[in-house]
Structures are given as structure tokens and as C-alpha cells.
Design an enzyme around this catalytic site. Sequence first.
Site, mmCIF file in Angstrom:
data_model
loop_
_atom_site.group_PDB
_atom_site.id
_atom_site.type_symbol
_atom_site.label_atom_id
_atom_site.label_comp_id
_atom_site.label_asym_id
_atom_site.label_seq_id
_atom_site.Cartn_x
_atom_site.Cartn_y
_atom_site.Cartn_z
ATOM 1 N N ARG A 125 0.825 -1.231 0.000
ATOM 2 C CA ARG A 125 0.000 0.000 0.000
ATOM 3 C C ARG A 125 0.855 1.275 0.000
ATOM 4 O O ARG A 125 0.488 2.286 0.610
ATOM 5 C CB ARG A 125 -0.957 0.026 1.201
ATOM 6 C CG ARG A 125 -1.902 -1.137 1.270
ATOM 7 C CD ARG A 125 -2.920 -1.134 0.130
ATOM 8 N NE ARG A 125 -3.918 -2.157 0.301
ATOM 9 C CZ ARG A 125 -3.807 -3.395 -0.201
ATOM 10 N NH1 ARG A 125 -2.751 -3.753 -0.899
ATOM 11 N NH2 ARG A 125 -4.762 -4.275 -0.018
ATOM 12 N N CYS B 96 -11.059 -1.159 2.800
ATOM 13 C CA CYS B 96 -10.532 -1.472 4.130
ATOM 14 C C CYS B 96 -10.011 -0.202 4.780
ATOM 15 O O CYS B 96 -9.290 0.576 4.159
ATOM 16 C CB CYS B 96 -9.413 -2.511 4.028
ATOM 17 S SG CYS B 96 -10.047 -4.173 3.736
ATOM 18 N N GLU C 276 -5.381 2.729 6.597
ATOM 19 C CA GLU C 276 -4.934 2.575 5.204
ATOM 20 C C GLU C 276 -5.529 3.701 4.342
ATOM 21 O O GLU C 276 -4.897 4.218 3.438
ATOM 22 C CB GLU C 276 -5.401 1.228 4.643
ATOM 23 C CG GLU C 276 -5.153 1.119 3.147
ATOM 24 C CD GLU C 276 -5.760 -0.124 2.506
ATOM 25 O OE1 GLU C 276 -5.545 -1.222 3.024
ATOM 26 O OE2 GLU C 276 -6.422 0.019 1.465
HETATM 27 N N1 EPU Z 1 -11.890 -12.037 8.933
HETATM 28 C C1 EPU Z 1 -12.626 -12.188 10.068
HETATM 29 N N2 EPU Z 1 -13.605 -11.263 10.345
HETATM 30 C C2 EPU Z 1 -13.866 -10.206 9.521
HETATM 31 C C3 EPU Z 1 -13.075 -10.062 8.348
HETATM 32 C C4 EPU Z 1 -12.102 -10.995 8.060
HETATM 33 O O1 EPU Z 1 -12.412 -13.109 10.837
HETATM 34 O O2 EPU Z 1 -14.753 -9.412 9.850
HETATM 35 C C5 EPU Z 1 -10.856 -13.061 8.598
HETATM 36 C C6 EPU Z 1 -11.252 -13.873 7.347
HETATM 37 O O3 EPU Z 1 -12.081 -14.929 7.678
HETATM 38 C C7 EPU Z 1 -9.902 -14.303 6.842
HETATM 39 C C8 EPU Z 1 -8.958 -13.147 7.240
HETATM 40 O O4 EPU Z 1 -9.641 -12.419 8.268
HETATM 41 O O5 EPU Z 1 -9.488 -15.461 7.487
HETATM 42 C C9 EPU Z 1 -8.597 -12.241 6.065
HETATM 43 O O6 EPU Z 1 -9.805 -11.674 5.521
HETATM 44 P P1 EPU Z 1 -9.971 -11.363 3.948
HETATM 45 O O7 EPU Z 1 -9.694 -12.586 3.146
HETATM 46 O O8 EPU Z 1 -11.288 -10.685 3.776
HETATM 47 O O9 EPU Z 1 -8.796 -10.393 3.619
HETATM 48 P P2 EPU Z 1 -8.312 -9.054 4.295
HETATM 49 O O10 EPU Z 1 -6.897 -9.236 4.698
HETATM 50 O O11 EPU Z 1 -9.264 -8.594 5.359
HETATM 51 C C10 EPU Z 1 -7.377 -8.004 2.100
HETATM 52 C C11 EPU Z 1 -7.284 -6.585 1.596
HETATM 53 C C12 EPU Z 1 -8.535 -6.224 0.811
HETATM 54 C C13 EPU Z 1 -8.787 -7.230 -0.310
HETATM 55 C C14 EPU Z 1 -8.910 -8.617 0.333
HETATM 56 C C15 EPU Z 1 -9.189 -9.714 -0.678
HETATM 57 C C16 EPU Z 1 -6.023 -5.177 3.170
HETATM 58 C C17 EPU Z 1 -6.122 -4.208 4.303
HETATM 59 N N3 EPU Z 1 -7.186 -5.679 2.732
HETATM 60 O O12 EPU Z 1 -8.416 -8.021 3.085
HETATM 61 O O13 EPU Z 1 -8.296 -4.959 0.237
HETATM 62 O O14 EPU Z 1 -9.955 -6.905 -1.031
HETATM 63 O O15 EPU Z 1 -7.672 -8.910 1.042
HETATM 64 O O16 EPU Z 1 -8.051 -10.013 -1.372
HETATM 65 O O17 EPU Z 1 -4.924 -5.435 2.696
HETATM 66 C C18 EPU Z 1 -8.496 -2.639 0.634
HETATM 67 O O18 EPU Z 1 -7.262 -2.627 0.701
HETATM 68 O O19 EPU Z 1 -9.203 -1.599 0.719
HETATM 69 C C19 EPU Z 1 -9.161 -3.912 0.490
HETATM 70 C C20 EPU Z 1 -10.485 -4.033 0.561
#
Ligand code: EPU
Length: 341
Positions: free
Chosen positions: A210, A259, A329
Site C-alpha cells: 500500500r 478497508c 490505510e
Molecule cells: N476475517 C474475520 N472477520 C472479519 C473479516 C475478516 O475473521 O470481519 C478473517 C477472514 O475470515 C480471513 C482473514 O480475516 O481469514 C482475512 O480476511 P480477507 O480474506 O477478507 O482479507 P483481508 O486481509 O481482510 C485483504 C485486503 C482487501 C482485499 C482482500 C481480498 C487489506 C487491508 N485488505 O483483506 O483490500 O480486497 O484482502 O483479497 O490489505 C483494501 O485494501 O481496501 C481492500 C479491501
Amino acid sequence: MRRIDFLQLGPMKPVTSNSADQPKLVTASAQRWDEFHQAMRPRLGATAKFTREEPLAVKTTIRIGGSARLYAEPGSVEDMCLLLRAAAAAGIAVLPLGRGSNLIIPDAGVEALVISMAHENWAKFEPRPDGAVWVGAGLRLKNLCGLAAKAGLTGFEFLEGIPGNVGGALRMNAGAMGGWMFDVVEAVQLITATGECRTLDRAAMHVDYRHCAELHDAIALGALLRPSAHTDTEAVGRQIDVYKKKRQESQPREPSAGCIFKNPPGNSAGRLIDQSGLKGERVGDAEVSPIHANFMVNRGAATSADLIELVRRVRARVRAAQGVELEPEVLLYGQQWKDVL
Ligand code: EPU
């Protein structure tokens, strides 16, 4: 109309908000913005949009915030240079605006010239004979994916669900589904704060999660992208559908800025917020999404003050419950998070 040379305007005076003579200063400042606007309008191309007090909330995905003192949609590099040089000479801050998907606009608006790449001239998609593709900074990532699929180019599918344009994705090194923007970048064309155009090879750029150092104070004009392969349109379409389904199942549909926090190394901000019992936490109309805890959604009439208070509350609770300090972010437009948290 009185002609004013922007080079003679001198630096803008900051508006003070805590003195008895505030109304006078605000009026004087408004006059300076007007002067800059009147001086520059005749110098820009006829198709360039250039306005005073442009409402910005509608240009963001979370639909929060006030207006820009000055707002421009230049249609050419010449217009972009003119604006940047004039703003630098007058001491006016310049803020680039992409699709507004990663931004919180303060309720009072921004004391700056906001430059958007919304003009159609920045939305180019041009496959090159050597297999690379030139894309303009204003091209929406969704359109980039669609055009690449049509051309049978694979490697860009992960960008489909990111509600931004190429310029914003470069600036933030946006990512999803295990990939990030600079995975597919070969070179970036940018314009510096003083109006110089440069093309930088990927290898010369400092890029991280990022973050892209070279675009901190410069504006991306476009990029040369390298697809991973040529394949058939249907195969690309199928992969896009897989990502789309995953995103639709795990992320909220309501207005949000994506996010809110960066993922701490080796952890997930969403999981940490969820485990701290914060889903559904609300300040005014700003709410921690019950679907994905790292999204804050606008339930209707949220203000930036509501959202900032919710960010403060979530950080404090996660710090207390999990011992982790979350870093935002999303950008707080024209301000620093450390000054408001
Ligand atoms: N999780 C929870 N509770 C929640 C949300 C997530 O337990 O409320 C757990 C999920 O079950 C999973 C883990 O956390 O085991 C990761 O969640 P997810 O796969 O949704 O990915 P993330 O790390 O939360 C990242 C990016 C997103 C991108 C997604 C999908 C960041 C901050 N976020 O989210 O990017 O869309 O992966 O690839 O890096 C953004 O940057 O604005 C964004 C939306």
C-alpha cells in the site's frame, strides 16, 4: 474581468480558526481562491473543468465530506503542467483525486487544488506490439479488466473488484486476491509537483504494501503494464468471476472506503476488529460493517467526524483487547491521521 498573473499572487495565507478576526481572514482567503481561479481559467483548454467549491462527497465511494476550494479536471499534460506550476508559485497545496475509493474527505472540505483524472483523455488502453499495454491513470480498474479480458490478456484479473482507477492503484499500490498493482507494472509516467514529466522503470521505484515512494508527491499520468500471458477471453472471464464471487460474499455493498486499516504484518485487521467484538459498532451513521470488520460503512448521513471517532474507538479497543496498534490505510484528505487521532 480583471486579469491577474498567478506568479504575482504570492503564497496563500493559512486560515486561522481560533481568532476573533476569523470572518475577515476567511473572506480574504476566499478572494485569493477566486483570484487564482479567474487567473487560470482562460489559460486552460476549453474541455478542462475548473471550478470553485466543488462538492467532493459524491466523488468518493463512502460519500462523506465537504468541498474543494479549487477543483480541476485537466484534459492534457499542458494543462496539468500549467496548474501545477501556478499552484506551486502561489503556495497552494495540490491533491490528486482518483476514483475516491480510499479517501475520507474532511467535513470542512479541503484547502487545496484538487486535480482529478476524470477527463476521458486519461482513460486510454493501448496494447503494444511487444505484448505490453499502455494504460492512462484515469482508466477504471474495472474497465482495465474488461478490456484486457476482451484482448485475451491475463494477469490483471485480481484488480477487478478494486473500486479505483489506475492512478490511485499506482499511488497506493492497491491489491486484492494475493496480488498488488506493481506486480504488473513495467514503467510509470508521472508529473512532479513542479510540473516536470518523467518516466520511471519499475526497478527504479520504491514500492511496498500500500505504498509507492515516487508517487507520494507526484501524480501518475499512466503506466506500461505487462500481462502474464495471452489466453482466451473466456478463461480470463472465468477467473474474474471467481474473484467477484469471493468479494461479494465477504465484503459489504454499502458505501465504504474499502478497508479502513492496513493489515498488520502477518495478521488481518478485519479478524482483529471482529475478535474485539466491534462488528456493528456505530458513531452516528458510521458503522463497523457486520459483514467485514475492516470496512466502515456509511448508513446514510455519516460525517467525517463520525468516522474519525469510530476509527479512534476501534483502534483503542483493538489495542486494549489484542495489544495491536492498527494504522489507517485510507487517506484523510489534506490532513494527517496522527493529527486527528
Ligand atoms: N476475517 C474475520 N472477520 C472479519 C473479516 C475478516 O475473521 O470481519 C478473517 C477472514 O475470515 C480471513 C482473514 O480475516 O481469514 C482475512 O480476511 P480477507 O480474506 O477478507 O482479507 P483481508 O486481509 O481482510 C485483504 C485486503 C482487501 C482485499 C482482500 C481480498 C487489506 C487491508 N485488505 O483483506 O483490500 O480486497 O484482502 O483479497 O490489505 C483494501 O485494501 O481496501 C481492500 C479491501
